[in-house]
Scaffold this motif. Structure first.
Motif, short mmCIF file in Angstrom:
data_model
loop_
_atom_site.label_atom_id
_atom_site.label_comp_id
_atom_site.label_asym_id
_atom_site.label_seq_id
_atom_site.Cartn_x
_atom_site.Cartn_y
_atom_site.Cartn_z
N GLY A 27 0.83 -1.20 0.00
CA GLY A 27 0.00 0.00 0.00
C GLY A 27 0.86 1.24 0.00
N VAL A 28 0.36 2.32 -0.62
CA VAL A 28 1.17 3.53 -0.77
C VAL A 28 0.86 4.59 0.29
N GLY A 29 -0.21 4.41 1.06
CA GLY A 29 -0.56 5.38 2.09
C GLY A 29 0.39 5.29 3.28
N ILE A 30 0.43 6.35 4.08
CA ILE A 30 1.32 6.38 5.24
C ILE A 30 1.05 5.23 6.21
N PRO A 31 -0.22 4.93 6.57
CA PRO A 31 -0.45 3.79 7.48
C PRO A 31 0.05 2.47 6.90
N ALA A 32 -0.13 2.27 5.58
CA ALA A 32 0.32 1.03 4.95
C ALA A 32 1.84 0.93 4.97
N VAL A 33 2.52 2.05 4.74
CA VAL A 33 3.99 2.04 4.74
C VAL A 33 4.52 1.78 6.15
N ILE A 34 3.89 2.39 7.14
CA ILE A 34 4.29 2.13 8.53
C ILE A 34 4.09 0.65 8.86
N GLY A 35 2.94 0.11 8.43
CA GLY A 35 2.67 -1.31 8.66
C GLY A 35 3.70 -2.20 7.99
N SER A 36 4.13 -1.81 6.79
CA SER A 36 5.15 -2.58 6.08
C SER A 36 6.46 -2.60 6.85
N ARG A 49 6.83 -2.17 10.10
CA ARG A 49 6.66 -2.96 11.32
C ARG A 49 6.68 -4.46 11.01
N ARG A 50 6.10 -4.83 9.89
CA ARG A 50 6.11 -6.23 9.49
C ARG A 50 7.54 -6.71 9.29
N ALA A 51 8.35 -5.89 8.62
CA ALA A 51 9.74 -6.27 8.38
C ALA A 51 10.51 -6.38 9.69
N ALA A 52 10.27 -5.43 10.61
CA ALA A 52 10.97 -5.46 11.90
C ALA A 52 10.58 -6.70 12.71
N ARG A 53 9.28 -7.04 12.68
CA ARG A 53 8.83 -8.24 13.41
C ARG A 53 9.47 -9.49 12.84
N ALA A 54 9.53 -9.57 11.51
CA ALA A 54 10.11 -10.74 10.87
C ALA A 54 11.58 -10.91 11.26
N LEU A 55 12.32 -9.82 11.30
CA LEU A 55 13.73 -9.89 11.69
C LEU A 55 13.87 -10.26 13.16
N ALA A 56 12.99 -9.71 14.00
CA ALA A 56 13.05 -10.02 15.42
C ALA A 56 12.74 -11.49 15.68
N GLU A 57 11.73 -12.01 14.97
CA GLU A 57 11.38 -13.43 15.14
C GLU A 57 12.50 -14.33 14.66
N ALA A 58 13.14 -13.96 13.55
CA ALA A 58 14.24 -14.76 13.03
C ALA A 58 15.41 -14.79 13.99
N ALA A 59 15.56 -13.70 14.76
CA ALA A 59 16.66 -13.61 15.72
C ALA A 59 16.27 -14.17 17.08
N GLY A 60 15.04 -14.66 17.19
CA GLY A 60 14.57 -15.23 18.46
C GLY A 60 14.22 -14.19 19.49
#
Length: 214
Positions: free
Chosen positions: A189-198, A200-211
């Motif tokens: 999504g191109v809106g600000i909320p969608a970009v923020i969500g994107s 956060r999704r990336a940060a969560r994925a990295l955090a989960e991968a790092a345990g």
């Protein structure tokens, strides 16, 4: 660990990181990953974009009270140069309280494959936007107290049919590289909320991968 070269080309600096989020436009991300993720790079190369200019006007509130509503969209069939407008002073109460003597209105210009519209100087773009706004609002707008033009070259990704499937392909290949994620307007999504969500999704994925936990 990832090793990245950053900074000016005349004074590059190398940094090392355990994890990286590529929050760059599709074209830039393609260049960054093409050496090791060719399928993702090819897919990102197909994401087209539109350039945009946003004109912000400051009118004396005594000459132009804040218009009703938060703004409007302008479909291409209308034949206008502007494609949307935001009644900033009406949409955001804090702005109206901070500067009650001023009415702020924004207009955006630039549709996909219509880059020629944006080749005009800033003053010409501002006058075109003021004229279109006046026609749509049904009145001649006063001379603004001030105005500003912000240009975003290639800043608006265009989602073609099959976009979701293509982005899934990109993420599947990127996921094979530990500590790497992508985020930004080119994905969900191109809106600000969608970009923020994107992001956060990336940060969560990295955090989960790092345990790690949120």
């Amino acid at each position: 660990a990832w090793e990245l070269t950053i900074g000016a080309t005349t004074a590059p600096r190398v940094i090392r990181a355990d994890a990286v989020v590529l929050a760059t436009p599709a074209a830039a991300t393609r260049k960054l990953v093409q050496a090791f993720a060719p399928a993702a790079a090819t897919t990102l190369a197909a994401v087209e974009s539109a350039s945009v200019a946003v004109v912000t006007f400051a009118f004396a509130a005594s000459e132009l009270p804040p218009p009703t509503g938060s703004g409007f969209l302008v479909p291409p069939i209308e034949g206008r140069s502007i494609k949307a407008s935001t009644n900033s002073s009406s949409k955001w109460g804090w702005l109206a309280r901070q500067a009650p003597e001023v009415t702020y209105v924004r207009a955006s210009l630039g549709r996909h494959l219509e880059e020629a519209t944006l080749q005009r100087p800033d003053a010409a773009l501002a006058e075109i936007a003021r004229r279109d706004l006046g026609d749509i609002l049904g009145r001649r707008l006063p001379v603004p107290v001030d105005w500003h033009v912000q240009r975003w070259g290639g800043g608006l990704p265009q989602y073609a049919v099959g976009h979701v499937e293509r982005i899934e392909l990109v993420r599947n290949e990127i996921a094979t590289f530990h500590g790497l994620e992508v985020a930004g307007a080119a994905y969900d999504g191109v809106g600000i909320p969608a970009v923020i969500g994107s992001g956060r999704r990336a940060a969560r994925a990295l955090a989960e991968a790092a345990g790690l936990r949120d």
